[in-house]
Design a protein around this motif. Structure first.
Motif, mmCIF file in Angstrom:
data_model
loop_
_atom_site.group_PDB
_atom_site.id
_atom_site.type_symbol
_atom_site.label_atom_id
_atom_site.label_comp_id
_atom_site.label_asym_id
_atom_site.label_seq_id
_atom_site.Cartn_x
_atom_site.Cartn_y
_atom_site.Cartn_z
ATOM 1 N N TYR A 1 0.837 -1.200 0.000
ATOM 2 C CA TYR A 1 0.000 0.000 0.000
ATOM 3 C C TYR A 1 0.872 1.250 0.000
ATOM 4 O O TYR A 1 1.920 1.273 0.657
ATOM 5 C CB TYR A 1 -0.919 0.005 1.228
ATOM 6 C CG TYR A 1 -2.095 -0.929 1.066
ATOM 7 C CD1 TYR A 1 -3.171 -0.564 0.263
ATOM 8 C CD2 TYR A 1 -2.130 -2.169 1.686
ATOM 9 C CE1 TYR A 1 -4.253 -1.416 0.085
ATOM 10 C CE2 TYR A 1 -3.205 -3.031 1.527
ATOM 11 C CZ TYR A 1 -4.261 -2.641 0.724
ATOM 12 O OH TYR A 1 -5.324 -3.487 0.544
ATOM 13 N N PRO A 2 0.460 2.281 -0.743
ATOM 14 C CA PRO A 2 1.281 3.502 -0.812
ATOM 15 C C PRO A 2 1.171 4.327 0.469
ATOM 16 O O PRO A 2 0.146 4.298 1.155
ATOM 17 C CB PRO A 2 0.670 4.262 -1.995
ATOM 18 C CG PRO A 2 -0.734 3.762 -2.111
ATOM 19 C CD PRO A 2 -0.742 2.356 -1.575
ATOM 20 N N ALA A 3 2.235 5.069 0.783
ATOM 21 C CA ALA A 3 2.218 5.974 1.931
ATOM 22 C C ALA A 3 1.598 7.305 1.513
ATOM 23 O O ALA A 3 0.955 7.988 2.298
ATOM 24 C CB ALA A 3 3.634 6.189 2.442
ATOM 25 N N LYS A 4 1.820 7.668 0.252
ATOM 26 C CA LYS A 4 1.211 8.869 -0.314
ATOM 27 C C LYS A 4 0.559 8.458 -1.624
ATOM 28 O O LYS A 4 1.022 7.529 -2.281
ATOM 29 C CB LYS A 4 2.276 9.934 -0.617
ATOM 30 C CG LYS A 4 2.685 10.738 0.588
ATOM 31 C CD LYS A 4 3.595 11.878 0.167
ATOM 32 C CE LYS A 4 4.087 12.652 1.383
ATOM 33 N NZ LYS A 4 5.146 13.598 1.028
ATOM 34 N N VAL A 5 -0.473 9.184 -2.002
ATOM 35 C CA VAL A 5 -1.212 8.811 -3.202
ATOM 36 C C VAL A 5 -1.260 9.990 -4.161
ATOM 37 O O VAL A 5 -1.552 11.114 -3.758
ATOM 38 C CB VAL A 5 -2.659 8.402 -2.818
ATOM 39 C CG1 VAL A 5 -3.482 8.166 -4.057
ATOM 40 C CG2 VAL A 5 -2.647 7.157 -1.952
ATOM 41 N N LYS A 6 -0.952 9.711 -5.422
ATOM 42 C CA LYS A 6 -1.028 10.769 -6.425
ATOM 43 C C LYS A 6 -1.718 10.208 -7.664
ATOM 44 O O LYS A 6 -1.298 9.212 -8.228
ATOM 45 C CB LYS A 6 0.394 11.227 -6.774
ATOM 46 C CG LYS A 6 0.399 12.549 -7.487
ATOM 47 C CD LYS A 6 1.772 13.223 -7.430
ATOM 48 C CE LYS A 6 1.747 14.522 -8.234
ATOM 49 N NZ LYS A 6 2.175 14.386 -9.605
ATOM 50 N N SER A 7 -2.791 10.882 -8.054
ATOM 51 C CA SER A 7 -3.611 10.385 -9.145
ATOM 52 C C SER A 7 -2.982 10.694 -10.504
ATOM 53 O O SER A 7 -2.435 11.770 -10.708
ATOM 54 C CB SER A 7 -4.993 11.044 -9.047
ATOM 55 O OG SER A 7 -5.888 10.348 -9.853
ATOM 56 N N ILE A 8 -3.064 9.739 -11.410
ATOM 57 C CA ILE A 8 -2.547 9.932 -12.766
ATOM 58 C C ILE A 8 -3.647 10.569 -13.621
ATOM 59 O O ILE A 8 -4.777 10.078 -13.654
ATOM 60 C CB ILE A 8 -2.125 8.580 -13.382
ATOM 61 C CG1 ILE A 8 -0.933 8.002 -12.600
ATOM 62 C CG2 ILE A 8 -1.807 8.730 -14.861
ATOM 63 C CD1 ILE A 8 -0.683 6.526 -12.856
ATOM 64 N N ASN A 9 -3.293 11.668 -14.276
ATOM 65 C CA ASN A 9 -4.233 12.365 -15.148
ATOM 66 C C ASN A 9 -3.822 12.087 -16.604
ATOM 67 O O ASN A 9 -2.801 12.598 -17.080
ATOM 68 C CB ASN A 9 -4.155 13.869 -14.838
ATOM 69 C CG ASN A 9 -5.105 14.670 -15.697
ATOM 70 O OD1 ASN A 9 -5.406 14.313 -16.840
ATOM 71 N ND2 ASN A 9 -5.582 15.770 -15.149
ATOM 72 N N LEU A 10 -4.606 11.273 -17.296
ATOM 73 C CA LEU A 10 -4.226 10.844 -18.645
ATOM 74 C C LEU A 10 -4.217 12.003 -19.642
ATOM 75 O O LEU A 10 -3.518 11.942 -20.656
ATOM 76 C CB LEU A 10 -5.175 9.748 -19.136
ATOM 77 C CG LEU A 10 -5.059 8.388 -18.429
ATOM 78 C CD1 LEU A 10 -6.102 7.422 -18.962
ATOM 79 C CD2 LEU A 10 -3.667 7.790 -18.586
ATOM 80 N N ASP A 11 -4.998 13.048 -19.382
ATOM 81 C CA ASP A 11 -4.989 14.203 -20.289
ATOM 82 C C ASP A 11 -3.650 14.925 -20.230
ATOM 83 O O ASP A 11 -3.164 15.449 -21.218
ATOM 84 C CB ASP A 11 -6.115 15.180 -19.927
ATOM 85 C CG ASP A 11 -7.474 14.595 -20.282
ATOM 86 O OD1 ASP A 11 -7.703 14.322 -21.473
ATOM 87 O OD2 ASP A 11 -8.293 14.395 -19.365
ATOM 88 N N LYS A 12 -3.065 14.961 -19.013
ATOM 89 C CA LYS A 12 -1.795 15.676 -18.841
ATOM 90 C C LYS A 12 -0.590 14.771 -19.034
ATOM 91 O O LYS A 12 0.496 15.233 -19.343
ATOM 92 C CB LYS A 12 -1.732 16.298 -17.437
ATOM 93 C CG LYS A 12 -2.738 17.429 -17.270
ATOM 94 C CD LYS A 12 -2.626 18.048 -15.882
ATOM 95 C CE LYS A 12 -3.654 19.156 -15.717
ATOM 96 N NZ LYS A 12 -3.944 19.415 -14.310
#
Ligand code: ZN
Length: 266
Positions: A216-227
């Motif tokens: 499990y991640p300690a921090k989460v960052k969402s991937i934005n496919l548009d960017k």
């Protein structure tokens, strides 16, 4: 191996834990088998509406183009807000035949713990899939109703006391508090108006779900496919409708419904 995929909610099934499929053009990928493997995703800059199927530069909401979002019965108000259901009164919102079939069937109100206590509504036969889609670690049926409207009434009453959403970052970090769902059920039942208490059932089975996650991640960052239309990373797990990659990077598959991608196992 490379697959053409128009992203959509990953189908799930439960068999000694949660399993995910990803629907490609000609195959269903068994996603659990890819955990620990490096995968690549390339957004092909095409988006298809899940209502009309046409291609658009941008989709509006929930995978629909603007027109479908405001006209398709699968995006009707009662989908998001069950208390607005009116098929039980024979009243049409967008398509009465669709709404009767959808709303006039057994529904449940449930309590779930994905990252704290929440209430939700779903069709009775969908319940396991709903809980897995939301990344619930524990869930319990609170009440059973004949239709969606009644379940919506109960949910509205319970929302006075508890949340109706799961904080997705905490769910992905697996921050699951210790909660006694059966005790919460007893307590909340007594807070309901008398006419709604009759739907609360005696079923105290707490369902629990283990997700295929290596780490499990300690921090989460969402991937934005548009960017960021192209990336490759090791798949560390899947929870809810999120693919979890190295470095806490996550892709909300359902949230990118309609995006056309090339998916490769490297
Ligand atoms: Zn459309």
């Amino acid at each position: 191996m490379e697959f053409g995929i128009t992203l959509a909610k990953m189908p799930t099934y439960f068999e000694n834990g949660v399993h995910y499929l990803l629907k490609a053009d000609a195959d269903f990928l068994q996603m659990n088998a890819l955990i620990g493997r490096k995968v690549g995703i390339v957004f092909l800059n095409q988006k298809f509406c899940s209502g009309c199927g046409n291609q658009f530069k941008d989709l509006f909401r929930m995978g629909f183009c603007r027109n479908c979002f405001f006209t398709n019965p699968r995006a009707g108000e009662s989908i998001i807000r069950p208390e607005l259901s009116q098929a039980h009164e024979g009243k049409e919102d967008r398509d009465l035949a669709f709404e009767k079939e959808y709303q006039l069937q057994p529904h449940i109100v449930y309590l779930a713990n994905g990252a704290g206590l929440k209430v939700g509504v779903t069709r009775a036969r969908q319940k396991l899939h709903r809980w897995m889609d939301q990344g619930a670690s524990y869930a319990l049926v609170f009440a059973e109703t004949e239709n969606r409207y009644q379940a919506g009434q109960i949910e509205v009453a319970l929302k006075e006391y508890i949340a109706d959403k799961t904080p997705w970052q905490r769910m992905l970090k697996n921050e699951v508090p210790n909660l006694d769902l059966v005790a919460e059920k007893r307590k909340l039942k007594n807070l309901l108006p008398a006419d709604l208490q009759k739907h609360v059932n005696e079923d105290d089975q707490v369902h629990s779900f283990q997700y295929p996650v290596q780490e499990y991640p300690a921090k989460v960052k969402s991937i934005n496919l548009d960017k960021e239309p192209e990336f490759a990373s090791k798949l560390l797990g899947i929870k809810g409708q999120y693919l979890i990659f190295e470095g806490g990077r996550v892709l909300n598959v359902r949230g990118n419904t309609g995006y056309r991608v090339s998916f490769s196992v490297l």
